[in-house]
Design a protein around this motif. Structure first.
Motif, short mmCIF file in Angstrom:
data_model
loop_
_atom_site.label_atom_id
_atom_site.label_comp_id
_atom_site.label_asym_id
_atom_site.label_seq_id
_atom_site.Cartn_x
_atom_site.Cartn_y
_atom_site.Cartn_z
N ASN A 159 -1.82 -7.10 -4.98
CA ASN A 159 -1.14 -7.75 -3.77
C ASN A 159 -1.01 -6.49 -2.48
O ASN A 159 -0.47 -5.52 -2.95
CB ASN A 159 0.18 -8.32 -4.35
N SER A 160 -0.86 -6.97 -1.51
CA SER A 160 -0.83 -5.94 -0.27
C SER A 160 0.56 -6.10 0.28
O SER A 160 1.13 -5.47 1.30
CB SER A 160 -1.77 -6.35 0.73
N LEU A 161 1.50 -6.91 -0.26
CA LEU A 161 2.90 -7.43 0.10
C LEU A 161 3.89 -6.58 -0.57
O LEU A 161 3.81 -6.58 -1.78
CB LEU A 161 3.21 -9.15 0.09
N ILE A 162 5.02 -6.31 0.12
CA ILE A 162 6.34 -5.75 -0.26
C ILE A 162 7.34 -6.61 0.16
O ILE A 162 7.24 -6.85 1.41
CB ILE A 162 6.61 -4.41 -0.11
N PHE A 196 6.84 -6.80 4.44
CA PHE A 196 5.84 -5.89 4.88
C PHE A 196 4.76 -6.02 4.02
O PHE A 196 4.74 -6.31 2.94
CB PHE A 196 6.32 -4.44 4.54
N GLU A 197 3.38 -5.88 4.79
CA GLU A 197 2.21 -6.08 4.39
C GLU A 197 1.50 -4.69 4.74
O GLU A 197 1.36 -4.52 5.84
CB GLU A 197 1.18 -7.19 4.87
N ALA A 198 0.91 -3.82 3.80
CA ALA A 198 -0.01 -2.88 4.19
C ALA A 198 -1.49 -3.30 3.63
O ALA A 198 -1.54 -3.46 2.49
CB ALA A 198 0.29 -1.64 3.43
N ASP A 199 -2.36 -3.47 4.79
CA ASP A 199 -3.74 -3.82 4.15
C ASP A 199 -4.16 -2.83 3.38
O ASP A 199 -5.04 -2.91 2.59
CB ASP A 199 -4.31 -4.22 5.64
N TYR A 200 -4.37 -1.70 4.05
CA TYR A 200 -5.05 -0.38 3.46
C TYR A 200 -4.57 0.81 3.90
O TYR A 200 -3.81 0.73 5.14
CB TYR A 200 -6.66 -0.28 3.63
N ILE A 201 -4.84 2.02 3.46
CA ILE A 201 -4.86 3.28 4.18
C ILE A 201 -6.27 4.01 4.12
O ILE A 201 -6.99 3.64 3.23
CB ILE A 201 -3.79 4.31 3.27
N GLN A 202 -6.23 4.90 4.94
CA GLN A 202 -7.44 5.59 5.21
C GLN A 202 -7.02 7.22 5.10
O GLN A 202 -6.02 7.51 5.67
CB GLN A 202 -8.28 5.54 6.47
N TYR A 211 -8.69 3.19 1.07
CA TYR A 211 -8.15 2.63 -0.15
C TYR A 211 -7.13 1.39 0.01
O TYR A 211 -6.29 1.21 0.75
CB TYR A 211 -7.24 3.61 -0.70
N GLN A 212 -7.73 0.18 -0.37
CA GLN A 212 -7.10 -1.06 -0.14
C GLN A 212 -5.77 -0.98 -1.28
O GLN A 212 -5.76 -0.59 -2.42
CB GLN A 212 -8.17 -2.24 -0.58
N THR A 213 -4.86 -1.70 -0.70
CA THR A 213 -3.50 -1.87 -1.30
C THR A 213 -3.69 -3.00 -2.47
O THR A 213 -2.94 -3.14 -3.42
CB THR A 213 -2.35 -2.19 -0.37
N GLU A 214 -4.52 -4.12 -2.30
CA GLU A 214 -4.83 -4.99 -3.22
C GLU A 214 -5.63 -4.70 -4.47
O GLU A 214 -5.93 -5.42 -5.46
CB GLU A 214 -5.21 -6.41 -2.82
N ALA A 215 -5.99 -3.36 -4.45
CA ALA A 215 -6.92 -2.89 -5.48
C ALA A 215 -6.15 -2.76 -6.82
O ALA A 215 -5.07 -2.51 -6.87
CB ALA A 215 -7.61 -1.29 -5.09
N ALA A 216 -6.94 -2.56 -7.86
CA ALA A 216 -6.28 -2.59 -9.46
C ALA A 216 -5.80 -1.13 -9.49
O ALA A 216 -4.81 -1.24 -10.25
CB ALA A 216 -7.13 -2.89 -10.36
N SER A 217 -6.05 -0.11 -8.84
CA SER A 217 -5.40 1.15 -8.80
C SER A 217 -4.09 1.49 -8.16
O SER A 217 -3.55 2.48 -7.96
CB SER A 217 -6.63 2.17 -8.38
N THR A 218 -3.88 0.46 -7.25
CA THR A 218 -2.40 0.58 -6.43
C THR A 218 -1.20 0.27 -7.22
O THR A 218 -1.32 -0.88 -7.74
CB THR A 218 -2.66 -0.23 -5.17
N ARG A 274 -2.81 0.75 7.88
CA ARG A 274 -3.04 -0.50 8.61
C ARG A 274 -2.05 -1.58 7.88
O ARG A 274 -1.91 -2.07 6.75
CB ARG A 274 -4.31 -1.13 8.50
N ALA A 275 -0.95 -1.96 8.69
CA ALA A 275 0.08 -2.72 8.42
C ALA A 275 0.77 -3.69 9.37
O ALA A 275 0.17 -3.55 10.54
CB ALA A 275 1.31 -1.59 7.89
N ARG A 276 1.41 -4.51 8.82
CA ARG A 276 2.19 -5.43 9.67
C ARG A 276 3.45 -5.95 9.19
O ARG A 276 3.82 -5.55 8.03
CB ARG A 276 1.38 -6.74 10.00
N SER A 277 4.53 -6.43 10.11
CA SER A 277 5.46 -7.22 9.71
C SER A 277 5.13 -8.88 9.23
O SER A 277 4.36 -9.24 10.22
CB SER A 277 6.45 -7.28 10.63
N VAL A 278 5.64 -9.35 8.13
CA VAL A 278 5.14 -10.78 7.73
C VAL A 278 6.18 -11.86 7.85
O VAL A 278 7.45 -11.31 7.54
CB VAL A 278 4.61 -10.85 6.32
#
Length: 198
Positions: free
Chosen positions: A186-189, A147-153, A159-166, A78-82
């Motif tokens: 953070n979910s941004l690159i 680029f922002e990726a909210d999460y992957i499934q 799995y959230q991209t802003e989780a401590a394990s990312t 789940r992603a988008r352009s910022v």
């Protein structure tokens, strides 16, 4: 003529009804009285339909190859352009932990020109993929795209991209510039880089 283990198919005959179905190798494939064949294990079996009428017996056979099932892993990002539309990314499957580099075993096509609204992008990888092998790579470090990726499934598990394990590479800051790697909540690159889901 080909069936995967754990699946079924129905055979039919255009001859007389009331015949019997049989398999010459039930450890590979079985067949019931309605002609439903089940793949049991990898190999070859011959399925036969036999009819007896007016004292005569006739039969017809079909060779069947049973193969191992094709295993896939479905990955949804789940992603988008910022800022402005136009970000590009792809999903990469590594031969080991994506955080330590390694070799790309397979990758998705490039998802291009992302909107500023979140959307789901799906890649079906061949084989069983551990989330530790997945890398979501941002491909165009061109201002003003972020680029922002909210999460992957992965097969339905989120799995959230802003989780401590990312683990992420490509976060810009004024002190270090680009490629500031680390466990960033953070979910941004902002620069060429990737997310890796430990």
């Amino acid at each position: 003529s080909t069936l995967s283990t754990g699946t079924t198919a129905t055979l039919t005959s255009n001859g007389l009804s009331g015949g019997t179905w049989s398999s010459n190798n039930t450890s590979v494939a079985t067949v019931n009285g309605l002609g439903v064949v089940s793949g049991v294990s990898v190999g070859t079996a011959t399925i036969t339909y036999t009819v007896t009428s007016n004292g005569c017996t006739r039969s017809v056979s079909k060779s069947l190859t049973v193969t191992a099932p094709i295993i896939t892993t479905t990955i949804v990002v789940r992603a988008r352009s910022v800022g402005n539309a136009g970000s590009n990314f792809r999903v990469e499957i590594m031969n080991g932990s994506a955080a330590t580099g390694g070799t790309i075993l397979q990758n998705s096509t490039t998802f291009t020109n992302l909107s500023t609204n979140f959307a789901n992008y799906t890649f079906t990888a061949t084989g069983i993929v551990n989330r530790n092998q997945i890398r979501v790579r941002y491909l165009n470090d061109m201002a003003p795209y972020d680029f922002e990726a909210d999460y992957i499934q992965v097969n339905g598990t989120t799995y959230q991209t802003e989780a401590a394990s990312t683990y992420s590479v490509g976060f810009w800051n004024s002190e270090n510039g680009c490629n500031n790697a680390g466990f960033l909540a953070n979910s941004l690159i902002h620069c060429d880089g990737y997310f890796h889901f430990l």
